[in-house]
Design a protein around this motif. Structure first.
Motif, PDB file in Angstrom:
ATOM      1  N   UNK A 256      14.222  82.995 -11.475  1.00 34.59           N
ATOM      2  CA  UNK A 256      12.895  81.845 -11.801  1.00 34.59           C
ATOM      3  C   UNK A 256      12.872  81.245 -10.501  1.00 34.59           C
ATOM      4  N   UNK A 257      13.782  80.670  -9.788  1.00 35.95           N
ATOM      5  CA  UNK A 257      13.497  79.930  -8.499  1.00 35.95           C
ATOM      6  C   UNK A 257      13.026  80.889  -7.433  1.00 35.95           C
ATOM      7  N   UNK A 258      13.698  81.968  -7.489  1.00 35.82           N
ATOM      8  CA  UNK A 258      13.238  83.228  -6.566  1.00 35.82           C
ATOM      9  C   UNK A 258      11.739  83.280  -6.613  1.00 35.82           C
ATOM     10  N   UNK A 259      11.276  83.468  -7.856  1.00 36.02           N
ATOM     11  CA  UNK A 259       9.987  84.009  -8.303  1.00 36.02           C
ATOM     12  C   UNK A 259       8.942  82.576  -7.668  1.00 36.02           C
ATOM     13  N   UNK A 260       9.425  81.473  -7.996  1.00 37.27           N
ATOM     14  CA  UNK A 260       8.689  80.365  -7.450  1.00 37.27           C
ATOM     15  C   UNK A 260       8.680  80.074  -6.105  1.00 37.27           C
ATOM     16  N   UNK A 261       9.550  80.421  -5.255  1.00 40.60           N
ATOM     17  CA  UNK A 261       9.508  80.286  -4.030  1.00 40.60           C
ATOM     18  C   UNK A 261       8.520  81.283  -3.264  1.00 40.60           C
ATOM     19  N   UNK A 262       7.968  82.134  -4.127  1.00 37.14           N
ATOM     20  CA  UNK A 262       6.939  83.160  -3.432  1.00 37.14           C
ATOM     21  C   UNK A 262       5.358  82.938  -4.026  1.00 37.14           C
ATOM     22  N   UNK A 263       5.407  81.615  -4.835  1.00 32.84           N
ATOM     23  CA  UNK A 263       3.935  81.264  -5.095  1.00 32.84           C
ATOM     24  C   UNK A 263       3.357  80.063  -4.393  1.00 32.84           C
ATOM     25  N   UNK A 264       2.328  79.980  -4.428  1.00 31.17           N
ATOM     26  CA  UNK A 264       1.365  78.897  -3.632  1.00 31.17           C
ATOM     27  C   UNK A 264       1.639  77.563  -4.088  1.00 31.17           C
ATOM     28  N   UNK A 265       1.762  76.518  -3.271  1.00 31.67           N
ATOM     29  CA  UNK A 265       2.078  75.054  -3.589  1.00 31.67           C
ATOM     30  C   UNK A 265       0.991  74.749  -4.694  1.00 31.67           C
ATOM     31  N   UNK A 266       1.647  74.014  -5.850  1.00 30.62           N
ATOM     32  CA  UNK A 266       1.026  73.295  -6.888  1.00 30.62           C
ATOM     33  C   UNK A 266      -0.077  74.186  -7.549  1.00 30.62           C
ATOM     34  N   UNK A 267       0.686  75.520  -7.814  1.00 33.76           N
ATOM     35  CA  UNK A 267      -0.111  76.516  -8.627  1.00 33.76           C
ATOM     36  C   UNK A 267       0.361  76.792  -9.841  1.00 33.76           C
ATOM     37  N   UNK A 268       1.679  76.627  -9.979  1.00 35.55           N
ATOM     38  CA  UNK A 268       2.444  77.460 -11.166  1.00 35.55           C
ATOM     39  C   UNK A 268       2.391  76.405 -12.407  1.00 35.55           C
ATOM     40  N   UNK A 269       2.086  76.890 -13.616  1.00 34.70           N
ATOM     41  CA  UNK A 269       2.309  76.265 -14.996  1.00 34.70           C
ATOM     42  C   UNK A 269       3.668  76.406 -15.443  1.00 34.70           C
ATOM     43  N   UNK A 270       4.379  75.552 -15.859  1.00 30.91           N
ATOM     44  CA  UNK A 270       5.616  75.481 -16.192  1.00 30.91           C
ATOM     45  C   UNK A 270       5.713  75.271 -17.539  1.00 30.91           C
ATOM     46  N   UNK A 271       6.220  76.136 -18.376  1.00 35.52           N
ATOM     47  CA  UNK A 271       6.482  75.899 -19.860  1.00 35.52           C
ATOM     48  C   UNK A 271       7.767  76.056 -20.562  1.00 35.52           C
ATOM     49  N   UNK A 272       8.355  74.813 -20.963  1.00 35.41           N
ATOM     50  CA  UNK A 272       9.699  75.046 -21.639  1.00 35.41           C
ATOM     51  C   UNK A 272       9.596  73.999 -22.688  1.00 35.41           C
ATOM     52  N   UNK A 273      10.034  74.274 -23.786  1.00 35.73           N
ATOM     53  CA  UNK A 273      10.386  73.407 -25.031  1.00 35.73           C
ATOM     54  C   UNK A 273      11.844  73.085 -25.373  1.00 35.73           C
ATOM     55  N   UNK A 274      12.596  73.097 -24.476  1.00 32.03           N
ATOM     56  CA  UNK A 274      14.077  72.593 -24.489  1.00 32.03           C
ATOM     57  C   UNK A 274      15.058  73.729 -25.281  1.00 32.03           C
ATOM     58  N   UNK A 275      16.146  72.970 -25.305  1.00 29.17           N
ATOM     59  CA  UNK A 275      17.115  73.792 -25.770  1.00 29.17           C
ATOM     60  C   UNK A 275      17.396  74.081 -27.493  1.00 29.17           C
ATOM     61  N   UNK A 276      16.601  73.345 -27.914  1.00 25.34           N
ATOM     62  CA  UNK A 276      16.671  73.665 -29.682  1.00 25.34           C
ATOM     63  C   UNK A 276      15.683  74.033 -30.079  1.00 25.34           C
ATOM     64  N   UNK A 277      14.338  73.549 -29.758  1.00 28.30           N
ATOM     65  CA  UNK A 277      12.955  74.204 -30.479  1.00 28.30           C
ATOM     66  C   UNK A 277      12.963  75.619 -30.191  1.00 28.30           C
ATOM     67  N   UNK A 278      12.585  76.287 -31.215  1.00 24.39           N
ATOM     68  CA  UNK A 278      12.203  77.820 -31.218  1.00 24.39           C
ATOM     69  C   UNK A 278      10.926  77.832 -31.529  1.00 24.39           C
ATOM     70  N   UNK A 279       9.862  78.403 -30.627  1.00 24.64           N
ATOM     71  CA  UNK A 279       8.357  78.356 -30.777  1.00 24.64           C
ATOM     72  C   UNK A 279       8.316  79.409 -31.964  1.00 24.64           C
ATOM     73  N   UNK A 280       7.290  79.446 -32.469  1.00 22.12           N
ATOM     74  CA  UNK A 280       6.708  80.231 -33.818  1.00 22.12           C
ATOM     75  C   UNK A 280       6.169  81.291 -33.091  1.00 22.12           C
ATOM     76  N   UNK A 281       5.819  82.428 -33.607  1.00 17.95           N
ATOM     77  CA  UNK A 281       5.180  83.730 -33.363  1.00 17.95           C
ATOM     78  C   UNK A 281       3.946  83.047 -32.780  1.00 17.95           C
TER      79      UNK A 281
END
Length: 472
Positions: A267-292
């Motif tokens: 993930x960090x390696x991939x981020x390092x190849x992206x333009x500044x202020x371009x990436x949307x980061x999505x994470x809902x933590x260690x417990x919540x499981x997103x539905x289909x």
């Protein structure tokens, strides 16, 4: 301060990641000031850490000489799913934890440890009783916001302030907390919440008389009105933000961390190849499981927005059929996005490629994004997350709230609207400026003379038996 070499503290927490990490970070803060710390948790944590192949961190923590990890049994097997069946877990912990923790403390004392204070997690309300049994003064690390602490306190002590919890749009008037609705409250106190969660809140508030100190993982300046309103009923020492030094632009003085899942280095390696202020980061933590349905809507929105994204979905390697057909293959081919099961969030948030953070608003993630200065799309689900969303959007003013439709489905249009509003909307610039202001305030609180640094020095002086005038 005078030397604290003789001061020893034992800290007790649940093995959940969102509970262990603030405790570990407080432990490191105390150690940096000369205090010796023992961090105790239920022993499934040891197996999880070893299974996730991070035993190097485990042994590094124990090798410092001033910080050690200890474990006690919660009465369940390592294989039992404590997150899926939290009721059984909490019942077993309550039945078996007091004796097993007491035996651990007895053994530690037999080996020469003399504890000046026991600091407990707030959601194991039987621990202060164990501290009393051993004659150890007790404090609690409140791992959520001061606002949530105040809501729970008033809910138990003055229930007349909460006349109707059935109407989510009902207005509440609470001391130090303006503009609150029922929908902004922590879910544990709502009628629809499982009874064992409401019992936790009741038991926690009921044992506060046995607790001498409440340490808050917050920043006085971020929740000043609320903290000041609590001064007359139960003072809170704001000592946060409890985040890794790397988020504060500092070096880690004590290496080692606790992580229950192995993070993807890619993930960090991939981020390092992206333009500044371009990436949307999505994470809902260690417990919540997103539905289909949520996964499908977010994936479709990301495809429509056509911006790079890093998306954390627990167990994503086994949920490939829940994505829109061809989605994963397409982003792999054109390198437009990355889906991982876990990532080193603090490293991600400080990466210059990030544009915004779509978050569940857990308090750890809330503090981390504030310290990193990253605007947010708030998508809360349960426990304290609705209140944290309220803080991020309406008090801190660093983001927007994403909401489900009336049928509780998350629409593609809502995902697109919220992300684009934070990135390119008319208020996007102001959100970013405000995020930078809060980032500086949070960092300054931990500097010499800052509010949090003064509070932690005051606490250490008090457990050392050397009263301090170091007040905020």
């Amino acid at each position: 301060m005078e030397s604290t070499e003789a001061v020893q503290v034992i800290m007790v927490t649940l093995s959940m990641q969102g509970h262990m990490n603030p405790m570990l970070k407080l432990a490191k803060m105390l150690v940096s000031k000369g205090v010796h710390v023992t961090l105790a948790t239920n022993d499934v944590a040891r197996k999880r850490m070893l299974d996730s192949k991070i035993s190097t961190n485990f042994t590094t923590i124990n090798s410092t000489g001033r910080l050690s990890l200890e474990f006690f049994s919660d009465g369940l097997s390592h294989e039992f799913d404590r997150e899926k069946d939290s009721g059984t877990f909490l019942a077993s912990l309550k039945a078996n934890g007091p004796k097993n923790l007491s035996n651990l403390i007895t053994d530690l004392k037999a080996n020469g440890n003399q504890f000046s204070c026991l600091i407990t997690n707030p959601f194991i309300p039987w621990v202060p009783g164990v501290a009393t049994e051993h004659g150890i003064p007790c404090g609690v690390l409140w791992i959520q916001s001061a606002t949530v602490f105040a809501i729970y306190y008033h809910f138990i002590k003055d229930p007349d302030l909460f006349p109707n919890l059935e109407n989510p749009n009902g207005i509440l008037e609470l001391p130090g907390i303006p503009g609150l609705t029922v929908g902004d409250l922590p879910t544990f106190m709502l009628p629809c919440s499982p009874s064992h969660f409401r019992l936790l809140v009741t038991e926690f508030i009921s044992i506060l008389d046995k607790v001498k100190w409440v340490l808050g993982n917050s920043v006085h300046e971020l929740e000043e009105e609320t903290v000041n309103s609590l001064e007359a009923v139960k003072p809170v020492y704001s000592i946060g933000p409890l985040v890794s030094p790397s988020l504060l632009g500092k070096e880690e003085t004590i290496e080692g961390s606790v992580d229950m899942w192995r993070a993807a280095d890619s993930s960090v390696e991939w981020l390092n190849k992206q333009r500044p202020s371009s990436v949307i980061y999505i994470s809902f933590g260690s417990i919540i499981m997103s539905s289909k349905q949520q996964i499908q809507s977010i994936a479709t929105a990301l495809k429509n927005i056509k911006r790079p994204f890093l998306w954390v979905i627990k167990a994503s390697e086994t949920r490939k059929d829940e994505f829109p057909r061809g989605f994963l293959e397409e982003i792999t081919k054109d390198k437009s996005g990355l889906v991982v099961s876990w990532c080193p969030q603090e490293k991600v948030l400080t990466n210059q490629a990030l544009a915004c953070f779509v978050t569940h608003c857990g308090w750890n993630s809330t503090l981390e994004t504030v310290v990193a200065g990253v605007p947010v799309v708030a998508y809360p689900e349960w426990t304290d997350q609705p209140t944290n969303s309220k803080l991020l959007v309406d008090v801190f003013k660093v983001g927007v709230r994403m909401s489900n439709c009336e049928d509780e489905r998350l629409s593609v249009e809502e995902v697109e609207r919220c992300i684009m509003e934070v990135i390119d909307g008319p208020r996007a610039g102001e959100m970013k400026r405000r995020a930078v202001e809060l980032k500086n305030a949070a960092k300054n609180a931990l500097e010499e003379g800052g509010s949090s640094n003064r509070n932690i020095d005051k606490f250490i002086a008090e457990i050392s038996g050397k009263p301090s005038s170091n007040n905020v």
